[in-house]
Design a protein around this motif. Structure first.
Motif, PDB file in Angstrom:
ATOM      1  N   ILE A  15       1.643   5.478  -0.586  1.00 44.53           N
ATOM      2  CA  ILE A  15       0.594   5.919  -1.520  1.00 44.53           C
ATOM      3  C   ILE A  15      -0.780   5.486  -1.018  1.00 44.53           C
ATOM      4  O   ILE A  15      -1.766   6.187  -1.208  1.00 44.53           O
ATOM      5  CB  ILE A  15       0.851   5.349  -2.933  1.00 44.53           C
ATOM      6  CG1 ILE A  15       2.241   5.746  -3.442  1.00 44.53           C
ATOM      7  CG2 ILE A  15      -0.245   5.752  -3.908  1.00 44.53           C
ATOM      8  CD1 ILE A  15       2.448   7.219  -3.617  1.00 44.53           C
ATOM      9  N   LEU A  16      -0.833   4.324  -0.375  1.00 42.57           N
ATOM     10  CA  LEU A  16      -2.070   3.770   0.175  1.00 42.57           C
ATOM     11  C   LEU A  16      -1.884   3.434   1.649  1.00 42.57           C
ATOM     12  O   LEU A  16      -0.761   3.236   2.105  1.00 42.57           O
ATOM     13  CB  LEU A  16      -2.450   2.466  -0.543  1.00 42.57           C
ATOM     14  CG  LEU A  16      -2.797   2.504  -2.021  1.00 42.57           C
ATOM     15  CD1 LEU A  16      -3.008   1.081  -2.547  1.00 42.57           C
ATOM     16  CD2 LEU A  16      -4.020   3.354  -2.277  1.00 42.57           C
ATOM     17  N   THR A  17      -3.006   3.339   2.356  1.00 45.36           N
ATOM     18  CA  THR A  17      -3.022   2.745   3.693  1.00 45.36           C
ATOM     19  C   THR A  17      -3.939   1.536   3.617  1.00 45.36           C
ATOM     20  O   THR A  17      -4.814   1.456   2.755  1.00 45.36           O
ATOM     21  CB  THR A  17      -3.550   3.719   4.767  1.00 45.36           C
ATOM     22  OG1 THR A  17      -4.883   4.112   4.418  1.00 45.36           O
ATOM     23  CG2 THR A  17      -2.655   4.941   4.910  1.00 45.36           C
ATOM     24  N   LYS A  18      -3.714   0.605   4.520  1.00 43.16           N
ATOM     25  CA  LYS A  18      -4.530  -0.609   4.543  1.00 43.16           C
ATOM     26  C   LYS A  18      -5.137  -0.761   5.923  1.00 43.16           C
ATOM     27  O   LYS A  18      -4.422  -0.772   6.921  1.00 43.16           O
ATOM     28  CB  LYS A  18      -3.673  -1.835   4.227  1.00 43.16           C
ATOM     29  CG  LYS A  18      -4.433  -3.144   4.281  1.00 43.16           C
ATOM     30  CD  LYS A  18      -3.519  -4.321   4.024  1.00 43.16           C
ATOM     31  CE  LYS A  18      -4.271  -5.630   4.179  1.00 43.16           C
ATOM     32  NZ  LYS A  18      -3.375  -6.784   4.053  1.00 43.16           N
ATOM     33  N   ASP A  19      -6.470  -0.868   5.958  1.00 47.86           N
ATOM     34  CA  ASP A  19      -7.174  -1.174   7.196  1.00 47.86           C
ATOM     35  C   ASP A  19      -7.352  -2.679   7.241  1.00 47.86           C
ATOM     36  O   ASP A  19      -7.951  -3.272   6.340  1.00 47.86           O
ATOM     37  CB  ASP A  19      -8.545  -0.494   7.234  1.00 47.86           C
ATOM     38  CG  ASP A  19      -8.438   1.024   7.289  1.00 47.86           C
ATOM     39  OD1 ASP A  19      -7.395   1.525   7.776  1.00 47.86           O
ATOM     40  OD2 ASP A  19      -9.386   1.690   6.853  1.00 47.86           O
ATOM     41  N   ARG A  79     -10.911 -11.947   9.679  1.00 48.49           N
ATOM     42  CA  ARG A  79     -10.678 -13.135   8.847  1.00 48.49           C
ATOM     43  C   ARG A  79     -11.889 -13.380   7.941  1.00 48.49           C
ATOM     44  O   ARG A  79     -13.032 -13.339   8.380  1.00 48.49           O
ATOM     45  CB  ARG A  79     -10.436 -14.335   9.752  1.00 48.49           C
ATOM     46  CG  ARG A  79     -10.081 -15.581   8.980  1.00 48.49           C
ATOM     47  CD  ARG A  79      -9.710 -16.697   9.949  1.00 48.49           C
ATOM     48  NE  ARG A  79      -9.511 -17.930   9.256  1.00 48.49           N
ATOM     49  CZ  ARG A  79      -8.330 -18.348   8.813  1.00 48.49           C
ATOM     50  NH1 ARG A  79      -7.257 -17.614   9.014  1.00 48.49           N
ATOM     51  NH2 ARG A  79      -8.228 -19.506   8.190  1.00 48.49           N
ATOM     52  N   GLY A  80     -11.592 -13.606   6.668  1.00 47.77           N
ATOM     53  CA  GLY A  80     -12.654 -13.875   5.706  1.00 47.77           C
ATOM     54  C   GLY A  80     -13.249 -12.625   5.078  1.00 47.77           C
ATOM     55  O   GLY A  80     -14.084 -12.716   4.196  1.00 47.77           O
ATOM     56  N   GLN A  81     -12.833 -11.453   5.547  1.00 45.37           N
ATOM     57  CA  GLN A  81     -13.317 -10.204   4.957  1.00 45.37           C
ATOM     58  C   GLN A  81     -12.195  -9.542   4.172  1.00 45.37           C
ATOM     59  O   GLN A  81     -11.017  -9.764   4.449  1.00 45.37           O
ATOM     60  CB  GLN A  81     -13.820  -9.256   6.045  1.00 45.37           C
ATOM     61  CG  GLN A  81     -15.051  -9.745   6.755  1.00 45.37           C
ATOM     62  CD  GLN A  81     -15.532  -8.719   7.784  1.00 45.37           C
ATOM     63  OE1 GLN A  81     -14.787  -7.844   8.193  1.00 45.37           O
ATOM     64  NE2 GLN A  81     -16.769  -8.869   8.195  1.00 45.37           N
ATOM     65  N   ARG A  82     -12.562  -8.723   3.235  1.00 46.39           N
ATOM     66  CA  ARG A  82     -11.570  -8.027   2.426  1.00 46.39           C
ATOM     67  C   ARG A  82     -11.053  -6.802   3.173  1.00 46.39           C
ATOM     68  O   ARG A  82     -11.810  -6.104   3.829  1.00 46.39           O
ATOM     69  CB  ARG A  82     -12.173  -7.582   1.104  1.00 46.39           C
ATOM     70  CG  ARG A  82     -12.513  -8.751   0.225  1.00 46.39           C
ATOM     71  CD  ARG A  82     -13.013  -8.287  -1.104  1.00 46.39           C
ATOM     72  NE  ARG A  82     -13.318  -9.459  -1.906  1.00 46.39           N
ATOM     73  CZ  ARG A  82     -13.516  -9.415  -3.194  1.00 46.39           C
ATOM     74  NH1 ARG A  82     -13.463  -8.271  -3.822  1.00 46.39           N
ATOM     75  NH2 ARG A  82     -13.770 -10.517  -3.854  1.00 46.39           N
ATOM     76  N   ALA A  83      -9.763  -6.555   3.025  1.00 43.13           N
ATOM     77  CA  ALA A  83      -9.155  -5.358   3.611  1.00 43.13           C
ATOM     78  C   ALA A  83      -9.582  -4.144   2.796  1.00 43.13           C
ATOM     79  O   ALA A  83      -9.854  -4.245   1.603  1.00 43.13           O
ATOM     80  CB  ALA A  83      -7.640  -5.479   3.613  1.00 43.13           C
ATOM     81  N   ARG A  84      -9.620  -3.013   3.450  1.00 40.62           N
ATOM     82  CA  ARG A  84      -9.961  -1.760   2.774  1.00 40.62           C
ATOM     83  C   ARG A  84      -8.682  -0.943   2.601  1.00 40.62           C
ATOM     84  O   ARG A  84      -7.931  -0.726   3.548  1.00 40.62           O
ATOM     85  CB  ARG A  84     -10.960  -0.971   3.603  1.00 40.62           C
ATOM     86  CG  ARG A  84     -11.296   0.378   3.011  1.00 40.62           C
ATOM     87  CD  ARG A  84     -12.220   1.154   3.936  1.00 40.62           C
ATOM     88  NE  ARG A  84     -12.131   2.561   3.681  1.00 40.62           N
ATOM     89  CZ  ARG A  84     -12.953   3.240   2.899  1.00 40.62           C
ATOM     90  NH1 ARG A  84     -13.926   2.612   2.309  1.00 40.62           N
ATOM     91  NH2 ARG A  84     -12.809   4.516   2.718  1.00 40.62           N
ATOM     92  N   TYR A  85      -8.455  -0.507   1.366  1.00 42.01           N
ATOM     93  CA  TYR A  85      -7.317   0.340   1.058  1.00 42.01           C
ATOM     94  C   TYR A  85      -7.815   1.757   0.827  1.00 42.01           C
ATOM     95  O   TYR A  85      -8.876   1.964   0.236  1.00 42.01           O
ATOM     96  CB  TYR A  85      -6.601  -0.148  -0.202  1.00 42.01           C
ATOM     97  CG  TYR A  85      -5.878  -1.455   0.004  1.00 42.01           C
ATOM     98  CD1 TYR A  85      -4.548  -1.473   0.395  1.00 42.01           C
ATOM     99  CD2 TYR A  85      -6.531  -2.670  -0.179  1.00 42.01           C
ATOM    100  CE1 TYR A  85      -3.880  -2.673   0.590  1.00 42.01           C
ATOM    101  CE2 TYR A  85      -5.880  -3.869   0.007  1.00 42.01           C
ATOM    102  CZ  TYR A  85      -4.548  -3.862   0.388  1.00 42.01           C
ATOM    103  OH  TYR A  85      -3.897  -5.048   0.582  1.00 42.01           O
ATOM    104  N   SER A  86      -7.051   2.729   1.309  1.00 37.93           N
ATOM    105  CA  SER A  86      -7.393   4.132   1.112  1.00 37.93           C
ATOM    106  C   SER A  86      -6.175   4.885   0.604  1.00 37.93           C
ATOM    107  O   SER A  86      -5.037   4.539   0.942  1.00 37.93           O
ATOM    108  CB  SER A  86      -7.854   4.775   2.428  1.00 37.93           C
ATOM    109  OG  SER A  86      -9.056   4.198   2.870  1.00 37.93           O
ATOM    110  N   LEU A  87      -6.418   5.904  -0.180  1.00 35.57           N
ATOM    111  CA  LEU A  87      -5.343   6.759  -0.648  1.00 35.57           C
ATOM    112  C   LEU A  87      -4.838   7.634   0.485  1.00 35.57           C
ATOM    113  O   LEU A  87      -5.612   8.072   1.336  1.00 35.57           O
ATOM    114  CB  LEU A  87      -5.833   7.669  -1.778  1.00 35.57           C
ATOM    115  CG  LEU A  87      -6.058   7.005  -3.124  1.00 35.57           C
ATOM    116  CD1 LEU A  87      -6.893   7.899  -4.018  1.00 35.57           C
ATOM    117  CD2 LEU A  87      -4.733   6.665  -3.774  1.00 35.57           C
TER     118      LEU A  87
END
Length: 156
Positions: free
Chosen positions: A26-30, A34-42
């Motif tokens: 349903i999602l992908t994760k980029d 380290r210390g940064q938030r991951a980006r999720y995409s539909l």
């Protein structure tokens, strides 16, 4: 708990749910540094769930209570109907899948509502109706308006 979350979801619960959505396609994760938030995409599969979520939201309006703030967006989406959902899906494809914009050019504002939405959920056009009619310009010639009847008392 996540600050500013309407649901008040704990970060470990959110993390677990995001992992499950990635595993389900349903999602992908980029991955982030380290210390940064991951980006999720539909994914397209995730985008294709929107009509289902829309239908569940409409069911909730008819059968569940909730705060005015939580009901307002669904009431607006119901008032606009499937043309809005199709516009939103295309906007999600543009944002999440780098698709080229198509369609009537309706854009979604930062609050998730399309710019073309102008009716208030409390407007005379939508008050007292479970399924407000689509604007005439959006209906096919001879298309019948949907109707619903409520045979059961809503749960409270």
């Amino acid at each position: 708990m996540l600050n500013g979350s309407i649901e008040g979801i704990a970060s470990n619960i959110l993390s677990d749910r995001l992992k499950k959505l990635v595993a389900a396609g349903i999602l992908t994760k980029d991955d982030a540094a380290r210390g940064q938030r991951a980006r999720y995409s539909l994914t397209e599969a995730g985008i294709q769930t929107l009509p289902i979520i829309f239908a569940l939201g409409n069911w909730g309006l008819d059968w569940r209570t909730g705060t005015r703030e939580l009901r307002a967006r669904q009431e607006l989406m119901r008032a606009e109907g499937m043309p809005f959902i199709e516009d939103l899906m295309q906007d999600l494809r543009t944002r999440h899948l780098d698709a080229v914009p198509v369609g009537n050019g309706a854009r979604v504002r930062s609050n998730g509502l399309p710019q073309r939405m102008t009716r208030s959920p409390a407007s005379p056009a939508t008050r007292g109706s479970n399924v407000p009619p689509a604007p005439a310009a959006e209906r096919a010639e001879g298309e019948q308006l949907p109707t619903t009847t409520t045979a059961h008392r809503p749960l409270g």
